[in-house]
Design a protein around this motif. Structure first.
Motif, PDB file in Angstrom:
ATOM      1  N   TRP A  15      53.872   8.664  70.646  1.00  0.00           N
ATOM      2  CA  TRP A  15      52.968   7.609  71.085  1.00  0.00           C
ATOM      3  C   TRP A  15      51.977   8.127  72.119  1.00  0.00           C
ATOM      4  O   TRP A  15      50.800   7.754  72.107  1.00  0.00           O
ATOM      5  N   ASP A  16      52.432   8.988  72.996  1.00  0.00           N
ATOM      6  CA  ASP A  16      51.521   9.556  73.999  1.00  0.00           C
ATOM      7  C   ASP A  16      50.435  10.388  73.318  1.00  0.00           C
ATOM      8  O   ASP A  16      49.239  10.248  73.616  1.00  0.00           O
TER       9      ASP A  16
ATOM     10  N   GLY B 227      48.049   8.159  71.367  1.00  0.00           N
ATOM     11  CA  GLY B 227      47.105   7.500  72.259  1.00  0.00           C
ATOM     12  C   GLY B 227      45.990   8.428  72.705  1.00  0.00           C
ATOM     13  O   GLY B 227      44.827   8.019  72.822  1.00  0.00           O
TER      14      GLY B 227
ATOM     15  N   LEU C  95      48.459   3.377  75.806  1.00  0.00           N
ATOM     16  CA  LEU C  95      49.510   2.912  74.915  1.00  0.00           C
ATOM     17  C   LEU C  95      49.478   1.403  74.730  1.00  0.00           C
ATOM     18  O   LEU C  95      49.583   0.901  73.613  1.00  0.00           O
TER      19      LEU C  95
ATOM     20  N   LEU D  45      49.212  -0.888  71.193  1.00  0.00           N
ATOM     21  CA  LEU D  45      50.261  -1.823  70.794  1.00  0.00           C
ATOM     22  C   LEU D  45      49.795  -3.272  70.815  1.00  0.00           C
ATOM     23  O   LEU D  45      50.574  -4.179  70.501  1.00  0.00           O
TER      24      LEU D  45
ATOM     25  N   THR E 144      59.266   2.393  69.578  1.00  0.00           N
ATOM     26  CA  THR E 144      59.186   1.663  68.314  1.00  0.00           C
ATOM     27  C   THR E 144      60.384   0.742  68.087  1.00  0.00           C
ATOM     28  O   THR E 144      60.205  -0.455  67.839  1.00  0.00           O
TER      29      THR E 144
ATOM     30  N   ALA F 212      56.335   4.569  79.957  1.00  0.00           N
ATOM     31  CA  ALA F 212      56.481   3.854  78.688  1.00  0.00           C
ATOM     32  C   ALA F 212      56.987   2.433  78.927  1.00  0.00           C
ATOM     33  O   ALA F 212      56.503   1.479  78.315  1.00  0.00           O
TER      34      ALA F 212
END
Length: 239
Positions: free
Chosen positions: A1-2, A5, A12, A16, A158, A188
């Motif tokens: 995810w990092d 992004g 992030l 989302l 996730t 996160a």
């Protein structure tokens, strides 16, 4: 995810579809210790809400002594340390001491005990050890008022999002919790914070040294993250 992004050049939370997080108030953890030491931790770290570890002999006496040192709300974590008989009495005492919620009062697999305690508890009861994977959410409904989701237990961002959605559909409250993560894991959590009711993200505050920079704890207990792609953090070069 990092990485995703950074490729997309978005934070992030934006990826989302979450509102920009001025992350909610995180508690500050006071571990089990001699009463005088637990009180000293409070005096050394004035904070708007504390998470207090209990589950050993004399825990209510220690909690009462700590209450004399601060008016801040307490969140109590029994770490599965009580029997049903003890929990009935101690949850009532917690309610009288300004406790917001009680986390994992009974053994993780004591579902019958939790069903009984859930029905009569004056305080919200949150699952921790009883809720690790996505499949545990359904079981917690009717036994707990909420669940504590930890990224390092459930498998990451996730599955955590799916657990939050499932919890909401079942009328469960959501806490986002930590296990003394550095600023990497805590960032996160901060991005997901607007999706939760409670935040337990004080990991970096409890570490002698961190692995990254980027998140910023405010005096009011909130966490701020920079407007940067991905998690918004920078690794610290150990060399």
């Amino acid at each position: 995810w990092d990485l995703f992004g950074k490729i997309r050049r978005k934070p992030l939370y934006a990826l989302l579809g979450i509102a920009q997080p001025v992350a909610g108030i995180t508690d500050y953890t006071i571990g089990i210790d001699e009463t005088v030491n637990m009180i000293e931790r409070i005096r050394e770290k004035p904070w708007p809400v504390y998470k207090v570890k209990v589950g050993t002999a004399g825990d209510m006496e220690r909690l009462k002594a700590m209450r004399s040192a601060t008016d801040a709300p307490f969140r109590v974590d029994a770490n599965a340390g009580w029997s049903l008989y003890q929990a009935r009495e101690k949850v009532q005492s917690c309610a009288e001491l300004g406790v917001e919620l009680v986390e994992q009062p009974l053994a993780k697999d004591d579902w019958e005990g939790m069903k009984s305690l859930y029905a009569e508890s004056p305080l919200p009861l949150f699952a921790d050890e009883s809720c690790v994977a996505e499949s545990d959410v359904a079981t917690c409904a009717g036994h707990f008022h909420g669940i504590n989701i930890k990224l390092t237990k459930c498998g990451g961002i996730t599955p955590a999002r799916r657990m939050i959605k499932d919890a909401r559909s079942r009328g469960l409250k959501v806490m986002l919790g930590c296990m003394n993560e550095s600023s990497i894991g805590t960032a996160a959590l901060a991005h997901l914070a607007p999706l939760a009711d409670y935040l337990d993200a004080d990991g970096p505050l409890l570490l002698a040294s961190d692995l990254a920079t980027g998140i910023d704890y405010q005096d009011d207990g909130s966490i701020r993250i920079p407007e940067r792609p991905g998690l918004g953090i920078d690794l610290i070069n150990p060399f």
